[in-house]
Design a protein around this motif. Structure first.
Motif, PDB file in Angstrom:
ATOM      1  N   LEU A 267       0.817  -1.213   0.000  1.00  7.80           N
ATOM      2  CA  LEU A 267       0.000   0.000   0.000  1.00  7.80           C
ATOM      3  C   LEU A 267       0.856   1.270   0.000  1.00  7.80           C
ATOM      4  CD1 LEU A 267      -2.722  -1.055   2.597  1.00  7.80           C
ATOM      5  CD2 LEU A 267      -2.739  -1.365   0.127  1.00  7.80           C
ATOM      6  N   GLY A 268       1.901   1.286   0.832  1.00  5.31           N
ATOM      7  CA  GLY A 268       2.739   2.478   0.903  1.00  5.31           C
ATOM      8  C   GLY A 268       3.444   2.760  -0.406  1.00  5.31           C
ATOM      9  N   PHE A 269       4.010   1.726  -1.005  1.00  2.00           N
ATOM     10  CA  PHE A 269       4.690   1.854  -2.296  1.00  2.00           C
ATOM     11  C   PHE A 269       3.724   2.364  -3.364  1.00  2.00           C
ATOM     12  CE2 PHE A 269       5.685   0.028  -6.435  1.00  2.00           C
ATOM     13  CZ  PHE A 269       7.025   0.365  -6.598  1.00  2.00           C
ATOM     14  N   ASP A 270       2.551   1.733  -3.430  1.00  2.15           N
ATOM     15  CA  ASP A 270       1.569   2.130  -4.447  1.00  2.15           C
ATOM     16  C   ASP A 270       1.108   3.566  -4.237  1.00  2.15           C
ATOM     17  OD1 ASP A 270       1.767  -0.404  -5.456  1.00  2.15           O
ATOM     18  OD2 ASP A 270      -0.065  -1.151  -4.521  1.00  2.15           O
ATOM     19  N   MET A 271       0.843   3.940  -2.985  1.00  2.00           N
ATOM     20  CA  MET A 271       0.344   5.277  -2.691  1.00  2.00           C
ATOM     21  C   MET A 271       1.349   6.352  -3.111  1.00  2.00           C
ATOM     22  SD  MET A 271      -0.967   6.869   0.950  1.00  2.00           S
ATOM     23  CE  MET A 271       0.697   6.881   1.630  1.00  2.00           C
ATOM     24  N   ILE A 272       2.625   6.128  -2.822  1.00  2.00           N
ATOM     25  CA  ILE A 272       3.657   7.103  -3.184  1.00  2.00           C
ATOM     26  C   ILE A 272       3.680   7.331  -4.689  1.00  2.00           C
ATOM     27  CG2 ILE A 272       6.159   7.458  -3.311  1.00  2.00           C
ATOM     28  CD1 ILE A 272       6.328   6.046  -0.566  1.00  2.00           C
ATOM     29  N   PHE A 273       3.623   6.247  -5.455  1.00  2.00           N
ATOM     30  CA  PHE A 273       3.719   6.388  -6.906  1.00  2.00           C
ATOM     31  C   PHE A 273       2.422   6.906  -7.526  1.00  2.00           C
ATOM     32  CE2 PHE A 273       7.516   3.901  -6.281  1.00  2.00           C
ATOM     33  CZ  PHE A 273       8.379   4.447  -7.227  1.00  2.00           C
ATOM     34  N   VAL A 274       1.290   6.643  -6.886  1.00  2.00           N
ATOM     35  CA  VAL A 274       0.044   7.262  -7.360  1.00  2.00           C
ATOM     36  C   VAL A 274       0.116   8.777  -7.165  1.00  2.00           C
ATOM     37  CG1 VAL A 274      -2.431   7.499  -6.930  1.00  2.00           C
ATOM     38  CG2 VAL A 274      -1.409   5.232  -7.037  1.00  2.00           C
ATOM     39  N   PHE A 275       0.615   9.212  -6.001  1.00  2.00           N
ATOM     40  CA  PHE A 275       0.780  10.646  -5.743  1.00  2.00           C
ATOM     41  C   PHE A 275       1.711  11.281  -6.774  1.00  2.00           C
ATOM     42  CE2 PHE A 275      -0.745  10.347  -1.211  1.00  2.00           C
ATOM     43  CZ  PHE A 275      -1.695  11.352  -1.322  1.00  2.00           C
ATOM     44  N   ILE A 276       2.833  10.616  -7.045  1.00  2.00           N
ATOM     45  CA  ILE A 276       3.777  11.148  -8.029  1.00  2.00           C
ATOM     46  C   ILE A 276       3.120  11.254  -9.400  1.00  2.00           C
ATOM     47  CG2 ILE A 276       5.923  10.663  -9.279  1.00  2.00           C
ATOM     48  CD1 ILE A 276       6.992   9.387  -6.700  1.00  2.00           C
ATOM     49  N   SER A 277       2.353  10.230  -9.774  1.00  5.37           N
ATOM     50  CA  SER A 277       1.665  10.233 -11.072  1.00  5.37           C
ATOM     51  C   SER A 277       0.728  11.431 -11.189  1.00  5.37           C
ATOM     52  CB  SER A 277       0.877   8.931 -11.264  1.00  5.37           C
ATOM     53  OG  SER A 277       1.733   7.815 -11.287  1.00  5.37           O
ATOM     54  N   TYR A 278      -0.031  11.686 -10.126  1.00  8.32           N
ATOM     55  CA  TYR A 278      -1.004  12.778 -10.195  1.00  8.32           C
ATOM     56  C   TYR A 278      -0.359  14.156 -10.083  1.00  8.32           C
ATOM     57  CZ  TYR A 278      -5.137  10.017 -10.778  1.00  8.32           C
ATOM     58  OH  TYR A 278      -6.097   9.197 -11.318  1.00  8.32           O
ATOM     59  N   ILE A 279       0.772  14.246  -9.416  1.00  8.99           N
ATOM     60  CA  ILE A 279       1.507  15.518  -9.424  1.00  8.99           C
ATOM     61  C   ILE A 279       1.953  15.846 -10.845  1.00  8.99           C
ATOM     62  CG2 ILE A 279       3.668  16.635  -8.713  1.00  8.99           C
ATOM     63  CD1 ILE A 279       3.371  15.168  -6.029  1.00  8.99           C
ATOM     64  N   LEU A 280       2.484  14.851 -11.542  1.00  6.13           N
ATOM     65  CA  LEU A 280       2.910  15.054 -12.931  1.00  6.13           C
ATOM     66  C   LEU A 280       1.714  15.323 -13.848  1.00  6.13           C
ATOM     67  CD1 LEU A 280       5.595  12.206 -13.146  1.00  6.13           C
ATOM     68  CD2 LEU A 280       5.995  14.663 -12.879  1.00  6.13           C
ATOM     69  N   ILE A 281       0.601  14.627 -13.589  1.00  8.30           N
ATOM     70  CA  ILE A 281      -0.607  14.847 -14.393  1.00  8.30           C
ATOM     71  C   ILE A 281      -1.111  16.271 -14.218  1.00  8.30           C
ATOM     72  CG2 ILE A 281      -3.067  14.256 -14.557  1.00  8.30           C
ATOM     73  CD1 ILE A 281      -2.258  11.333 -14.011  1.00  8.30           C
ATOM     74  N   PHE A 282      -1.195  16.744 -12.968  1.00  3.33           N
ATOM     75  CA  PHE A 282      -1.701  18.098 -12.713  1.00  3.33           C
ATOM     76  C   PHE A 282      -0.776  19.164 -13.310  1.00  3.33           C
ATOM     77  CE2 PHE A 282      -3.993  16.429  -8.706  1.00  3.33           C
ATOM     78  CZ  PHE A 282      -5.096  16.085  -9.482  1.00  3.33           C
TER      79      PHE A 282
END
Length: 294
Positions: free
Chosen positions: A209-224
Motif C-alpha cells: 500500500l505504501g509503495f503504491d500510494m507514493i507512486f500514485v501521488f507522483i503520477s497525479y503531481i505530474l498529471i496536474f
C-alpha cells in the motif's frame, strides 16, 4: 480445543463478535452493508459483462477497470457472507483455518486493488502526459504483465501472514473483536512472542500500500502539472473529469486504510468506531468501481 489456565492450545475454532458495543443493533446495521454489497455485486458483474462483450472497450483503462471489478467481487464474497451471518443469525463461530483463509483473501485482494489503482494512475499519466506513445507503451502484453505482477506481488507477501499465524500455538483468547478475520485482530489473541508478526504486518502494508500510494501521488503531481499547462480551459476540464472518479476511489481507499492500520497499533479509537470504519473502507469503494466507467 485444548485449554490451559485460561489459555487455548492449538484452537480449532474462533469466535467473531461483530461490532463490540453495538451488538444490540447489529441486526439493523447489516441491512445497509447488505445493500452496499448487493449494489457492488450487480454493478461489477454488469461492468464485467459490458467490457467483455463490447470490443470498443478493450482498451487499457477498461481492462484495468475490469480487473478492479473482479477484485471488488472477490472482496465482497470474502467479507459479506460471514459478516452478515454474524449480524443476522449470530453465527459467530468459525474454524481457525477458515479464519486464516479469509484473512489471506481479504488482505491479498486489498493489495491487488491497490496495485490496480496504481496501474490506472499510470494509464492516466501516459494518456495525459505522453498521449502519442499511449498505444505503444500500454500494449496487451504489457497489461498482462502488469496484472500478473500485481497479483503475484500481493499474493506472495500476504501469503506469509497466515503462515506466521499458523506457527503460533498458544492463545489467551479465541474471541476476535471484529466482524471479519483481520491480521492484527488475530495477532492480539496470541499468548506467545509475536514480534515477528507485528513487524512483518507493517512491512507488508508499506511494501504494497505504501509503495503504491507514493507512486500514485507522483503520477497525479505530474498529471496536474501537465493539465495546468494546457492552453484551453475545455481541455483542462476534460482531463480533470477523466481522473475524478479514480481520485475519489483512491483517496477513500488509502485514507481509511491507513487510518485503520495506525489506529490498530497506535491509536485510542473506540473498538466499534474502528471496526465500523475498517469495514466501510473495504466495502464502500466496491460499488464505486462501476461509476468510474465513462
Amino acid at each position: 480445543m485444548g485449554s490451559t489456565n485460561m489459555s487455548y492450545l492449538n484452537p480449532k475454532t474462533v469466535t467473531l463478535i461483530g461490532i463490540p458495543g453495538l451488538e444490540h443493533v447489529q441486526f439493523w446495521i447489516g441491512f445497509p452493508f447488505f445493500g452496499v454489497c448487493l449494489v457492488a455485486l450487480l454493478g461489477n458483474v454488469f461492468l464485467l459483462i459490458i467490457i467483455s462483450t463490447e470490443h470498443s472497450l478493450h482498451k487499457p483503462m477498461y481492462i484495468f477497470l475490469a480487473v478492479l471489478a473482479a477484485t471488488d467481487l472477490g472482496l465482497c464474497v470474502a467479507i459479506a457472507p460471514k459478516m452478515l451471518a454474524i449480524f443476522w443469525f449470530d453465527s459467530c463461530s468459525m474454524a481457525f483455518d477458515a479464519c486464516l483463509t479469509q484473512l489471506f483473501f481479504i488482505h491479498a485482494l486489498q493489495g491487488m486493488e491497490s496495485g490496480i489503482l496504481l496501474a490506472m494512475a499510470f494509464d492516466h499519466y501516459v494518456a495525459i502526459c505522453d498521449p502519442l506513445r499511449h498505444t505503444s507503451i500500454l500494449t496487451p502484453f504489457f497489461l498482462f504483465r502488469v496484472v500478473l505482477m500485481v497479483a503475484i506481488h500481493a499474493t506472495m507477501l500476504v501469503g506469509i501472514l497466515p503462515i506466521l499465524l499458523k506457527r503460533l500455538q498458544l492463545f489467551h483468547s479465541v474471541v476476535i473483536v471484529h466482524s471479519y478475520c483481520e491480521h492484527m485482530a488475530v495477532v492480539k489473541l496470541a499468548a506467545e512472542d509475536v514480534r515477528i508478526n507485528k513487524s512483518f504486518g507493517p512491512f507488508v502494508a508499506f511494501a504494497i500500500l505504501g509503495f503504491d500510494m507514493i507512486f500514485v501521488f507522483i503520477s497525479y503531481i505530474l498529471i496536474f502539472q501537465t493539465v495546468f499547462r494546457l492552453p484551453q480551459k475545455e481541455a483542462q476540464i476534460k482531463a480533470f473529469s477523466t481522473c475524478t472518479a479514480h481520485i475519489i476511489v483512491f483517496l477513500e481507499f488509502y485514507i481509511l486504510t491507513f487510518f485503520s492500520f495506525f489506529s490498530h497499533r497506535f491509536g485510542h479509537v473506540s473498538a466499534y468506531a474502528h471496526i465500523l470504519l475498517s469495514t466501510i473502507y473495504l466495502l464502500v469503494p466496491l460499488p464505486l468501481t462501476p461509476l468510474s466507467m465513462e
